[in-house]
Design a protein around this motif. Sequence first.
Motif, PDB file in Angstrom:
ATOM      1  N   PRO A  96      -5.463 -25.770 -55.835  1.00 36.95           N
ATOM      2  CA  PRO A  96      -4.304 -25.511 -56.694  1.00 36.95           C
ATOM      3  C   PRO A  96      -3.295 -24.558 -56.036  1.00 36.95           C
ATOM      4  O   PRO A  96      -2.173 -24.422 -56.508  1.00 36.95           O
ATOM      5  CB  PRO A  96      -4.917 -24.876 -57.947  1.00 36.95           C
ATOM      6  N   ALA A  97      -3.700 -23.921 -54.928  1.00 41.17           N
ATOM      7  CA  ALA A  97      -2.797 -22.976 -54.269  1.00 41.17           C
ATOM      8  C   ALA A  97      -2.066 -23.616 -53.091  1.00 41.17           C
ATOM      9  O   ALA A  97      -0.854 -23.505 -52.980  1.00 41.17           O
ATOM     10  CB  ALA A  97      -3.562 -21.747 -53.802  1.00 41.17           C
ATOM     11  N   CYS A  98      -2.807 -24.319 -52.209  1.00 41.10           N
ATOM     12  CA  CYS A  98      -2.163 -24.857 -51.011  1.00 41.10           C
ATOM     13  C   CYS A  98      -2.209 -26.380 -50.921  1.00 41.10           C
ATOM     14  O   CYS A  98      -1.618 -26.959 -50.020  1.00 41.10           O
ATOM     15  CB  CYS A  98      -2.755 -24.218 -49.755  1.00 41.10           C
ATOM     16  N   GLY A  99      -2.956 -27.023 -51.844  1.00 43.88           N
ATOM     17  CA  GLY A  99      -2.932 -28.482 -51.905  1.00 43.88           C
ATOM     18  C   GLY A  99      -3.923 -29.201 -51.013  1.00 43.88           C
ATOM     19  O   GLY A  99      -4.063 -30.415 -51.086  1.00 43.88           O
ATOM     20  N   LYS A 100      -4.640 -28.454 -50.160  1.00 45.49           N
ATOM     21  CA  LYS A 100      -5.624 -29.097 -49.277  1.00 45.49           C
ATOM     22  C   LYS A 100      -6.862 -29.494 -50.085  1.00 45.49           C
ATOM     23  O   LYS A 100      -7.141 -28.907 -51.128  1.00 45.49           O
ATOM     24  CB  LYS A 100      -6.008 -28.130 -48.157  1.00 45.49           C
ATOM     25  N   PRO A 101      -7.640 -30.485 -49.594  1.00 42.88           N
ATOM     26  CA  PRO A 101      -8.849 -30.884 -50.334  1.00 42.88           C
ATOM     27  C   PRO A 101      -9.863 -29.741 -50.397  1.00 42.88           C
ATOM     28  O   PRO A 101     -10.062 -29.032 -49.414  1.00 42.88           O
ATOM     29  CB  PRO A 101      -9.423 -32.043 -49.503  1.00 42.88           C
ATOM     30  N   LEU A 102     -10.473 -29.583 -51.566  1.00 42.72           N
ATOM     31  CA  LEU A 102     -11.487 -28.534 -51.728  1.00 42.72           C
ATOM     32  C   LEU A 102     -12.850 -29.051 -51.282  1.00 42.72           C
ATOM     33  O   LEU A 102     -13.143 -30.229 -51.406  1.00 42.72           O
ATOM     34  CB  LEU A 102     -11.562 -28.101 -53.192  1.00 42.72           C
ATOM     35  N   GLN A 103     -13.670 -28.141 -50.783  1.00 40.06           N
ATOM     36  CA  GLN A 103     -15.033 -28.456 -50.386  1.00 40.06           C
ATOM     37  C   GLN A 103     -15.994 -27.885 -51.419  1.00 40.06           C
ATOM     38  O   GLN A 103     -15.697 -26.857 -52.026  1.00 40.06           O
ATOM     39  CB  GLN A 103     -15.354 -27.797 -49.033  1.00 40.06           C
ATOM     40  N   THR A 104     -17.154 -28.537 -51.585  1.00 41.09           N
ATOM     41  CA  THR A 104     -18.157 -27.978 -52.478  1.00 41.09           C
ATOM     42  C   THR A 104     -19.093 -27.091 -51.678  1.00 41.09           C
ATOM     43  O   THR A 104     -19.627 -27.503 -50.658  1.00 41.09           O
ATOM     44  CB  THR A 104     -18.969 -29.096 -53.160  1.00 41.09           C
ATOM     45  N   ALA A 105     -19.255 -25.851 -52.118  1.00 37.13           N
ATOM     46  CA  ALA A 105     -20.185 -24.929 -51.469  1.00 37.13           C
ATOM     47  C   ALA A 105     -21.202 -24.486 -52.508  1.00 37.13           C
ATOM     48  O   ALA A 105     -20.841 -24.127 -53.619  1.00 37.13           O
ATOM     49  CB  ALA A 105     -19.437 -23.713 -50.927  1.00 37.13           C
ATOM     50  N   THR A 106     -22.482 -24.563 -52.138  1.00 34.91           N
ATOM     51  CA  THR A 106     -23.518 -24.145 -53.075  1.00 34.91           C
ATOM     52  C   THR A 106     -23.908 -22.712 -52.785  1.00 34.91           C
ATOM     53  O   THR A 106     -24.413 -22.392 -51.717  1.00 34.91           O
ATOM     54  CB  THR A 106     -24.736 -25.072 -52.976  1.00 34.91           C
ATOM     55  N   VAL A 107     -23.634 -21.848 -53.742  1.00 38.12           N
ATOM     56  CA  VAL A 107     -23.921 -20.428 -53.587  1.00 38.12           C
ATOM     57  C   VAL A 107     -24.860 -20.012 -54.707  1.00 38.12           C
ATOM     58  O   VAL A 107     -24.542 -20.193 -55.882  1.00 38.12           O
ATOM     59  CB  VAL A 107     -22.627 -19.586 -53.663  1.00 38.12           C
ATOM     60  N   CYS A 108     -26.027 -19.480 -54.344  1.00 40.72           N
ATOM     61  CA  CYS A 108     -27.004 -19.062 -55.353  1.00 40.72           C
ATOM     62  C   CYS A 108     -27.204 -20.163 -56.403  1.00 40.72           C
ATOM     63  O   CYS A 108     -27.130 -19.905 -57.602  1.00 40.72           O
ATOM     64  CB  CYS A 108     -26.592 -17.760 -56.023  1.00 40.72           C
ATOM     65  N   GLU A 109     -27.413 -21.375 -55.946  1.00 38.36           N
ATOM     66  CA  GLU A 109     -27.676 -22.528 -56.823  1.00 38.36           C
ATOM     67  C   GLU A 109     -26.502 -22.888 -57.725  1.00 38.36           C
ATOM     68  O   GLU A 109     -26.669 -23.604 -58.701  1.00 38.36           O
ATOM     69  CB  GLU A 109     -28.937 -22.297 -57.665  1.00 38.36           C
ATOM     70  N   THR A 110     -25.330 -22.380 -57.409  1.00 38.00           N
ATOM     71  CA  THR A 110     -24.137 -22.722 -58.177  1.00 38.00           C
ATOM     72  C   THR A 110     -23.160 -23.453 -57.263  1.00 38.00           C
ATOM     73  O   THR A 110     -22.910 -23.012 -56.147  1.00 38.00           O
ATOM     74  CB  THR A 110     -23.465 -21.437 -58.704  1.00 38.00           C
ATOM     75  N   ASP A 111     -22.639 -24.583 -57.742  1.00 41.37           N
ATOM     76  CA  ASP A 111     -21.665 -25.320 -56.946  1.00 41.37           C
ATOM     77  C   ASP A 111     -20.262 -24.781 -57.187  1.00 41.37           C
ATOM     78  O   ASP A 111     -19.773 -24.786 -58.308  1.00 41.37           O
ATOM     79  CB  ASP A 111     -21.696 -26.809 -57.307  1.00 41.37           C
ATOM     80  N   LEU A 112     -19.640 -24.307 -56.133  1.00 39.46           N
ATOM     81  CA  LEU A 112     -18.274 -23.808 -56.220  1.00 39.46           C
ATOM     82  C   LEU A 112     -17.371 -24.728 -55.423  1.00 39.46           C
ATOM     83  O   LEU A 112     -17.790 -25.309 -54.436  1.00 39.46           O
ATOM     84  CB  LEU A 112     -18.186 -22.388 -55.649  1.00 39.46           C
ATOM     85  N   GLU A 113     -16.125 -24.867 -55.857  1.00 37.90           N
ATOM     86  CA  GLU A 113     -15.135 -25.628 -55.085  1.00 37.90           C
ATOM     87  C   GLU A 113     -14.339 -24.626 -54.261  1.00 37.90           C
ATOM     88  O   GLU A 113     -13.757 -23.696 -54.810  1.00 37.90           O
ATOM     89  CB  GLU A 113     -14.198 -26.397 -56.015  1.00 37.90           C
ATOM     90  N   VAL A 114     -14.353 -24.850 -52.944  1.00 37.72           N
ATOM     91  CA  VAL A 114     -13.780 -23.845 -52.059  1.00 37.72           C
ATOM     92  C   VAL A 114     -12.732 -24.461 -51.140  1.00 37.72           C
ATOM     93  O   VAL A 114     -12.914 -25.553 -50.621  1.00 37.72           O
ATOM     94  CB  VAL A 114     -14.893 -23.222 -51.190  1.00 37.72           C
ATOM     95  N   CYS A 115     -11.650 -23.746 -50.913  1.00 34.42           N
ATOM     96  CA  CYS A 115     -10.608 -24.212 -49.996  1.00 34.42           C
ATOM     97  C   CYS A 115     -10.919 -23.700 -48.595  1.00 34.42           C
ATOM     98  O   CYS A 115     -10.299 -22.763 -48.104  1.00 34.42           O
ATOM     99  CB  CYS A 115      -9.233 -23.736 -50.463  1.00 34.42           C
TER     100      CYS A 115
END
Length: 161
Positions: A8-27
Amino acid sequence: MNEGFNCPACGKPLQTATVCETDLEVCLNGCGGIWFDAAELFRFDEQHEGINDPVLQKLLECPTAQVAENGEKRTCIKCGIKMKRHEYREGSGIYVDECYGCGGLWLDGGELKAIRENPAVLQSNQEREVMAKEFSRKVQDEARRRKEEEEARRRRNRHQW
Ligand SMILES: [Zn+2]
Ligand SMILES: [Zn+2]
């Protein structure tokens, strides 16, 4: 792994990163921003949380991390509505974007690190914890009081028989 969300900030595709068993969407390939679903950030907003998680450490040290320009409102990646910008915790001076539709939260690059190092966030979390404990004590007291009342009433009724 990419579920098709764009930053939502720069428009590039987000990646899914699993941190402490939680899926986060990361740029990861862009601005270093991170998307949290409702209430997920509470698990990571203190410095000791996830300290042994290598993915989290990498995110915190993300070389592309940068705070994107303020001003323009972000759009929620999940529901497409405009997000609201507000201070993460009173007195922290860190402004985050929150979606009042789904409760999702967007942090610009570097903001997670800033939040974890912010004394106002830690203090606010501790105050909330104390308040939650006080509240549950009050609820228990009230339950006990009602039970005693009920028993007293039953005893009175028995006398009348
Ligand atoms: Zn980005
Ligand atoms: Zn939303």
